[in-house]
Scaffold this motif. Structure first.
Motif, PDB file in Angstrom:
ATOM      1  N   LEU A   1       0.965  -1.294  -0.002  1.00 19.38           N
ATOM      2  CA  LEU A   1      -0.096  -0.216   0.106  1.00 19.38           C
ATOM      3  C   LEU A   1       0.839   1.267  -0.014  1.00 19.38           C
ATOM      4  O   LEU A   1       0.593   2.265  -0.568  1.00 19.38           O
ATOM      5  N   ARG A   2       1.968   1.333   0.729  1.00 18.19           N
ATOM      6  CA  ARG A   2       2.829   2.488   0.539  1.00 18.19           C
ATOM      7  C   ARG A   2       3.502   2.515  -0.688  1.00 18.19           C
ATOM      8  O   ARG A   2       3.552   3.775  -1.110  1.00 18.19           O
ATOM      9  N   ASN A   3       3.593   1.570  -1.528  1.00 16.93           N
ATOM     10  CA  ASN A   3       4.139   1.663  -2.650  1.00 16.93           C
ATOM     11  C   ASN A   3       3.259   2.220  -3.642  1.00 16.93           C
ATOM     12  O   ASN A   3       3.541   3.153  -4.468  1.00 16.93           O
ATOM     13  N   ALA A   4       1.860   1.986  -3.534  1.00 16.27           N
ATOM     14  CA  ALA A   4       0.911   2.352  -4.206  1.00 16.27           C
ATOM     15  C   ALA A   4       0.736   3.947  -4.287  1.00 16.27           C
ATOM     16  O   ALA A   4       0.600   4.690  -4.913  1.00 16.27           O
ATOM     17  N   ILE A   5       0.839   4.191  -2.729  1.00 14.73           N
ATOM     18  CA  ILE A   5       0.813   5.781  -2.463  1.00 14.73           C
ATOM     19  C   ILE A   5       1.812   6.575  -3.213  1.00 14.73           C
ATOM     20  O   ILE A   5       1.743   7.628  -3.702  1.00 14.73           O
ATOM     21  N   LYS A   6       2.876   6.029  -2.959  1.00 15.17           N
ATOM     22  CA  LYS A   6       4.423   6.755  -3.288  1.00 15.17           C
ATOM     23  C   LYS A   6       4.730   6.643  -4.695  1.00 15.17           C
ATOM     24  O   LYS A   6       4.958   7.854  -5.257  1.00 15.17           O
ATOM     25  N   HIS A   7       4.467   5.618  -5.072  1.00 17.15           N
ATOM     26  CA  HIS A   7       4.740   5.430  -6.781  1.00 17.15           C
ATOM     27  C   HIS A   7       3.667   4.876  -7.675  1.00 17.15           C
ATOM     28  O   HIS A   7       3.823   5.060  -8.982  1.00 17.15           O
ATOM     29  N   GLY A   8       2.565   4.926  -7.166  1.00 14.46           N
ATOM     30  CA  GLY A   8       1.306   4.644  -8.189  1.00 14.46           C
ATOM     31  C   GLY A   8       0.433   5.667  -8.311  1.00 14.46           C
ATOM     32  O   GLY A   8       0.400   6.216  -9.413  1.00 14.46           O
ATOM     33  N   ILE A   9      -0.240   5.975  -7.205  1.00 13.30           N
ATOM     34  CA  ILE A   9      -1.427   7.112  -7.289  1.00 13.30           C
ATOM     35  C   ILE A   9      -0.589   8.538  -7.610  1.00 13.30           C
ATOM     36  O   ILE A   9       0.415   8.714  -6.913  1.00 13.30           O
ATOM     37  N   GLU A  10      -0.926   9.048  -8.570  1.00  9.55           N
ATOM     38  CA  GLU A  10      -0.537  10.449  -8.946  1.00  9.55           C
ATOM     39  C   GLU A  10      -1.241  11.735  -8.094  1.00  9.55           C
ATOM     40  O   GLU A  10      -1.889  11.415  -7.351  1.00  9.55           O
ATOM     41  N   PHE A  11      -0.298  12.666  -8.119  1.00 11.75           N
ATOM     42  CA  PHE A  11      -0.937  13.760  -7.489  1.00 11.75           C
ATOM     43  C   PHE A  11      -2.275  14.378  -7.945  1.00 11.75           C
ATOM     44  O   PHE A  11      -2.576  14.089  -9.449  1.00 11.75           O
ATOM     45  N   PRO A  12      -2.989  15.174  -7.482  1.00 10.50           N
ATOM     46  CA  PRO A  12      -4.327  15.256  -7.974  1.00 10.50           C
ATOM     47  C   PRO A  12      -4.216  15.890  -9.342  1.00 10.50           C
ATOM     48  O   PRO A  12      -4.813  15.750 -10.092  1.00 10.50           O
ATOM     49  N   GLU A  13      -3.314  17.075  -9.484  1.00 13.55           N
ATOM     50  CA  GLU A  13      -3.059  17.837 -10.800  1.00 13.55           C
ATOM     51  C   GLU A  13      -2.799  16.837 -11.650  1.00 13.55           C
ATOM     52  O   GLU A  13      -3.364  17.154 -12.815  1.00 13.55           O
ATOM     53  N   GLU A  14      -1.874  16.021 -11.855  1.00 14.59           N
ATOM     54  CA  GLU A  14      -1.550  14.965 -12.761  1.00 14.59           C
ATOM     55  C   GLU A  14      -2.509  14.038 -13.038  1.00 14.59           C
ATOM     56  O   GLU A  14      -3.006  13.886 -14.107  1.00 14.59           O
TER      57      GLU A  14
ATOM     58  N   LYS B   1      -5.754  -3.360  -5.624  1.00 12.49           N
ATOM     59  CA  LYS B   1      -5.639  -2.559  -6.950  1.00 12.49           C
ATOM     60  C   LYS B   1      -5.688  -1.029  -6.763  1.00 12.49           C
ATOM     61  O   LYS B   1      -6.621  -0.839  -6.148  1.00 12.49           O
ATOM     62  N   ASP B   2      -4.740  -0.441  -7.258  1.00 20.03           N
ATOM     63  CA  ASP B   2      -4.662   1.133  -7.203  1.00 20.03           C
ATOM     64  C   ASP B   2      -4.842   1.665  -8.626  1.00 20.03           C
ATOM     65  O   ASP B   2      -4.434   0.773  -9.509  1.00 20.03           O
TER      66      ASP B   2
ATOM     67  N   GLU C   1      -1.619  -2.143 -16.156  1.00 20.42           N
ATOM     68  CA  GLU C   1      -1.586  -1.461 -17.118  1.00 20.42           C
ATOM     69  C   GLU C   1      -1.238  -0.050 -17.045  1.00 20.42           C
ATOM     70  O   GLU C   1      -1.703   0.426 -16.279  1.00 20.42           O
ATOM     71  N   LEU C   2      -0.380   0.207 -18.197  1.00 22.80           N
ATOM     72  CA  LEU C   2       0.240   1.719 -17.950  1.00 22.80           C
ATOM     73  C   LEU C   2      -0.631   2.714 -17.938  1.00 22.80           C
ATOM     74  O   LEU C   2      -1.403   2.653 -18.812  1.00 22.80           O
ATOM     75  N   ASN C   3      -0.381   3.644 -17.028  1.00 17.87           N
ATOM     76  CA  ASN C   3      -1.406   4.698 -16.803  1.00 17.87           C
ATOM     77  C   ASN C   3      -2.630   4.495 -16.376  1.00 17.87           C
ATOM     78  O   ASN C   3      -3.716   5.434 -16.231  1.00 17.87           O
ATOM     79  N   LYS C   4      -2.939   3.226 -15.953  1.00 14.59           N
ATOM     80  CA  LYS C   4      -4.299   2.748 -15.610  1.00 14.59           C
ATOM     81  C   LYS C   4      -4.594   2.219 -14.241  1.00 14.59           C
ATOM     82  O   LYS C   4      -5.122   2.717 -13.494  1.00 14.59           O
ATOM     83  N   GLU C   5      -3.774   0.958 -13.969  1.00 17.20           N
ATOM     84  CA  GLU C   5      -3.814   0.267 -12.764  1.00 17.20           C
ATOM     85  C   GLU C   5      -2.703  -0.631 -12.547  1.00 17.20           C
ATOM     86  O   GLU C   5      -1.939  -0.985 -13.422  1.00 17.20           O
ATOM     87  N   THR C   6      -2.576  -1.116 -11.428  1.00 17.34           N
ATOM     88  CA  THR C   6      -1.646  -2.015 -10.913  1.00 17.34           C
ATOM     89  C   THR C   6      -2.380  -2.700 -10.073  1.00 17.34           C
ATOM     90  O   THR C   6      -2.942  -2.394  -8.915  1.00 17.34           O
TER      91      THR C   6
END
Length: 745
Positions: A339-352, A380-381, A458-463
Motif C-alpha cells: 500500500l505504501r508503494n501504491a501511495i508513493k509510486h502508483g497514485i498520482e498527485f491530484p493535478e496530474e 488494486k490502485d 496496465e500503464l497509466n491505468k492500474e496495478t
C-alpha cells in the motif's frame, strides 16, 4: 485503532476471570484460615483488576479493587490480623464489584452507587490496623452473568490441534480401508456372477445332452408314467440342484454385503464430514477477521497520503473473512509495504490525475475472497501502473534475463522480476516505500506462509497485486505422489497443472518443456529424493508449479491423490534435509515426506536473495515493548502507540519480555512492576546488565505511586516513572522526550 467497545470487551474477559479467582480464593480462606500464598495471589488479582478498570475509566470498580488490594497488602505485611469478620467485609466489596461488572456487561456503564459506609469502615480498619468489635455476618456471593466467551491457554489449543492431526490420520486410514472393502466386494460380486453363469451353462448343456441321448431311466415306480407326466432325477440332477441352491445363498449373501458396504460407506462419508466440521471449528478458535488488520493499516496509509499531498479513497470488500492468527500477524508488513508503494509510486498527485482525465482522488480497492482453504487478496490502485519496457531494460542491465528471452517472455513473467532483490525502475531510492529492497522481502514473507504473490499492470491505468495464502497453517492441503518407490507430498497451493510425460517425449533429455507459449525448466524429483532407487521413466507426470508468476516443472513417477494432514517436523536428527518441511503418516501407516519446492528451485527463482526481516525504520518511527500482566492495559497502550505510527510488541511478564528482546530491535521499554513469573524490578535489572540493551530507555508504568517504589525503579536503571491511570497526553510527553513522536513519516 481499537475503539472503546473493544477495550471494554477485553476488560470484561479479564474482570470475569479476576472476580471468579477472588471468589474461589476467599472461600478457601474462609474454610482453611490464613494462607500467605493465597493472600499473595489475591493481592495480584486485585492489582490487575484495578489497573484494567482504570484504563477503561470504570472508576468505581477501580476504587473497590484498590481497597481490597490495600487490605491484602496489610494482611501480607502482618499489619492486620486475619479473622472471619474481615472475610465478611471482603465478600461485601466483591459483591459490589460483581454488581458493577454485571452492569457493564448489560449496559457498558457502571450504574450502582458505592456503599460509602463500607468504604469508610475499610478505611478505619486500614488506619487503625484493628478490626471493629462486631458479630460475624455470613455473606453469600452475587453471581456473574454467563458469557459466551472463555479464555483458553494457547498451549491447550496447540495440544488439541495435535490430537486433530491424529484424527486426520485415522480418517485417512478409514478412507483407505473403505476403498479396500469396496474392491473386495466388487471382486466377490464378479466371481459370483461368473460362477452362476458357469453353473447355468453347464445345467443347460447337461439337460440337452440327456434329451438327445434318448436314454431311458429304469425305475419300477415310473412304468406307469411318461417323461412328461413325472420328473425323473439322477445323481447329476441332484448335484446341480444343490449347487444352484448354494449359489443362490451366496448371491443373497453378496447382495447383503453390498447393502452393508453401501451403508458403511455412507457412515464413513458422514464421519468424514463431521471430522471436517470439527477441524473447521477448531481452526475458527484461532481465526481473526482480516478486516481488523486492513482497517488498522488503511488509517496509517491515509495519513501518509495526506502528508505527501495526495488524496485517496480505500475500499475494502470481504473484510469479514477470517485467517489464522500466525498468518494474520505475518501479513501486516507485506500489505503495508504494498500500500505504501501504491501511495508513493502508483497514485498520482491530484493535478496530474486531472491532466490524465482521472478523478483527483485516487482509489485503492482491496477485495478478499475464499477459494477452498485459501484466501485471495487483490490490492488494486488506479495509478500510473508499471512500465513493462522499463522493467525489461532493468532486468537486462542487471543480468537477470537476456535480450532474446526478454522479447519472448509473457508480461506476467516479466513483471515478476520486480520482486528481485534490489530491483528498481526508479531513479532514486525512497526509504519509506522501501524501493530497491522491499518487494523482494514482501515476496519472501508470502512464500514463507506457503502463499503466492503475482502482479499485473496496465500503464497509466492500474496495478494489481494478488496474494494467495492458506487460511491456516495448521492443516496442510497436499498432493501426494510417488517417486523411486517412496511416497511424497507437495503443498497444493504451488500447483498450476499436472501434465503427462507422454505429451512431452523430449523432457527427460532436454529438461525443458514448451507449454502455452512458455519455456518452462523442468527437474526430475528422483534426483532430490531420499531414495537411491531412481530409474529411467517411460511414463510419469510433470507437476507444473507457479512461484508467483515464475513457472517450473517437477517430474514424478505417479500421482496418488489429495490429502489433508498436519505436518510433523523431522527433529534434530534429520533437520539437515532442507528440501523437506516434514512428514505425515498415511492411512496405511506409511510415512510421506512433504517437499518444499522452494528449496528445489531456489537457485532458479528470482526471489532467492537471502531473507532479511523488514527493517522497521522503513515502516515505523520506532519499536516499543509494552510489558504488563493486564490485557486491558496492554491493549489500551498498544492502541495509543500504534496511532502514533510506532511498532508495538507486548509481553505479559518480564521473562516473556526478555525472550522477545532477543529477537526484536526495541527503541523503548514500558513495564509494569507487579507481574507474575518475573516482576518489573528484576526485568529492569537484567536489561541494564545486558550490554546489548544498556541504551534502551525504560519507563515504569505502575499503580504503585509511592516515593519508595519510584526511587527503587530509578536506582535500578529506569528512565521514567508513570503512575496509572495514564492518558494519551502522558504517553506523548514520554515519546517526545525520547524523540519517538513526530507528525511526519
Amino acid at each position: 485503532m481499537i475503539n472503546k467497545s473493544e477495550l471494554i470487551k477485553y476488560f470484561l474477559l479479564e474482570a470475569d476471570e479476576c472476580v471468579n479467582t477472588l471468589i474461589e480464593a476467599i472461600e478457601e480462606l474462609e474454610k482453611n484460615g490464613y494462607d500467605k500464598e493465597a493472600i499473595e495471589a489475591l493481592f495480584r488479582v486485585t492489582h490487575t483488576l484495578k489497573g484494567s478498570a482504570s484504563i477503561v475509566k470504570f472508576d468505581k470498580i477501580a476504587e473497590l479493587s484498590h481497597k481490597l488490594e490495600d487490605l491484602f497488602e496489610a494482611l501480607l505485611n502482618q499489619e492486620l490480623n486475619f479473622d472471619n469478620s474481615l472475610i465478611s467485609h471482603i465478600k461485601k466489596i466483591i459483591n459490589l464489584i460483581v454488581t458493577l461488572v454485571n452492569e457493564v456487561h448489560e449496559t457498558g456503564e457502571e450504574k450502582s452507587n458505592i456503599d460509602q459506609e463500607l468504604i469508610e469502615l475499610i478505611d478505619d480498619i486500614l488506619s487503625s490496623k484493628e478490626m471493629p468489635v462486631k458479630q460475624y455476618e455470613p455473606t453469600t456471593f452475587e453471581v456473574l452473568p454467563i458469557t459466551n466467551t472463555v479464555r483458553v491457554e494457547l498451549g491447550l489449543i496447540e495440544h488439541i490441534f495435535t490430537s486433530l492431526g491424529e484424527v486426520l490420520v485415522q480418517k485417512n486410514t478409514i478412507t483407505d480401508r473403505e476403498r479396500e472393502l469396496l474392491n473386495i466386494v466388487e471382486e466377490i460380486s464378479q466371481s459370483s456372477r461368473r460362477l452362476l453363469k458357469e453353473i447355468a451353462d453347464f445345467s443347460d448343456r447337461y439337460w440337452l445332452a440327456q434329451q438327445d441321448s434318448g436314454q431311458k431311466i429304469t425305475d419300477i415306480f415310473f412304468t406307469d408314467f411318461s417323461d412328461l407326466e413325472f420328473d425323473r432325477y439322477d445323481e447329476y440332477h441332484i448335484f446341480l440342484r444343490k449347487i444352484q441352491e448354494i449359489t443362490n445363498d451366496i448371491t443373497d449373501g453378496i447382495n447383503s454385503l453390498l447393502v452393508f458396504s453401501e451403508n458403511l460407506s455412507y457412515n464413513f462419508k458422514s464421519l468424514g464430514r463431521e471430522i471436517s466440521f470439527l477441524k473447521d471449528s477448531l481452526l475458527e478458535i484461532r481465526m481473526i477477521p482480516i478486516g481488523k488488520l486492513l482497517h488498522r493499516i488503511c488509517e496509517a496509509i491515509k495519513d501518509t497520503a495526506k502528508d505527501i499531498g495526495k488524496n485517496i479513497e480505500i475500499e475494502i470488500k470481504g473484510a469479514e473473512i477470517k485467517i489464522d492468527k500466525p498468518v494474520f500477524e505475518s501479513l501486516y508488513e507485506p500489505i503495508l509495504h504494498i500500500l505504501r508503494n501504491a501511495i508513493k509510486h502508483g497514485i498520482e498527485f491530484p493535478e496530474e490525475r486531472v491532466r490524465k482525465g482521472k478523478q483527483p482522488i485516487g482509489n485503492i480497492a482491496i477485495n478478499l475472497k475464499k477459494e477452498g482453504n485459501y484466501v485471495v487478496i487483490n490490492i488494486k490502485d488506479d495509478g500510473r501502473g508499471i512500465d513493462i519496457e522499463k522493467v525489461k531494460e532493468t532486468a537486462i542491465v542487471r543480468g537477470l534475463i537476456s535480450s532474446k528471452d526478454a522479447s519472448i517472455l509473457p508480461e506476467d513473467e516479466i513483471l515478476s522480476y520486480i520482486f528481485a532483490s534490489g530491483f528498481s525502475t526508479s531513479d532514486e531510492i525512497d526509504l519509506q516505500s522501501g524501493r530497491g529492497m522491499g518487494l523482494n522481502i514482501v515476496k519472501t514473507t508470502i512464500l514463507k506462509l506457503k502463499g503466492t504473490i503475482e502482479v499485473s499492470s496496465e500503464l497509466n491505468k492500474e496495478t494489481t497485486f494478488t496474494i494467495k495464502i492458506p487460511q491456516s497453517l495448521t492443516v496442510n492441503n497436499l498432493l501426494v505422489f510417488r517417486s523411486s518407490d517412496l511416497d511424497f507430498a507437495i503443498p497444493i497451493n504451488y500447483i498450476d497443472e499436472i501434465l503427462t510425460i507422454e505429451d512431452f517425449p523430449q523432457v527427460m533429455e532436454e529438461r525443458n518443456i514448451n507449454y502455452k507459449n512458455r519455456n518452462i525448466p523442468v527437474k526430475l524429483f528422483s534426483e532430490f529424493s531420499l531414495s537411491l532407487n531412481s530409474k529411467a521413466l517411460e511414463k510419469g507426470y510433470i507437476i507444473l508449479l507457479n512461484f508467483s508468476g515464475t513457472r517450473k516443472g517437477l517430474v514424478v513417477d505417479d500421482i496418488l491423490g489429495y490429502e489433508e494432514a498436519t505436518v510433523n517436523n523431522f527433529g534434530k536428527f534429520l533437520e539437515g534435509l532442507t528440501q523437506y518441511t516434514g512428514y505425515f503418516i498415511s492411512g496405511r501407516g506409511i510415512p510421506r515426506y512433504v517437499v518444499d519446492p522452494l528449496k528445489i528451485f531456489e537457485e532458479d527463482i528470482v526471489v532467492t536473495a537471502q531473507y532479511q526481516p523488514i527493517q522497521e525504520q522503513y515502516l515505523h518511527l520506532g519499536a516499543v515493548l509494552v510489558v504488563d500482566d493486564s490485557i486491558s492495559v496492554r491493549k489500551a497502550l498498544q492502541n495509543i502507540l500504534e496511532a502514533k505510527k510506532l511498532k508495538v510488541y507486548v509481553a505479559k511478564d518480564g521473562s516473556e519480555a526478555l525472550k522477545l528482546m532477543e529477537n526484536k530491535n526495541i527503541d523503548l521499554l514500558i513495564t509494569d512492576l507487579e507481574m507474575p513469573v518475573m516482576h518489573g524490578y528484576e526485568l529492569i535489572s537484567r536489561v541494564r546488565k545486558d550490554a546489548r540493551f544498556k541504551d534502551v530507555p525504560i519507563i515504569v508504568l505502575t499503580s504503585r505511586g509511592t516515593k519508595k517504589h519510584e526511587e527503587k525503579a530509578l536506582a535500578l536503571g529506569a528512565d521514567g516513572f508513570i503512575v496509572k491511570p495514564f492518558d494519551e497526553g502522558t504517553i506523548s510527553q514520554i515519546l517526545s522526550k525520547f524523540e519517538l513522536e513526530t507528525n511526519v513519516y
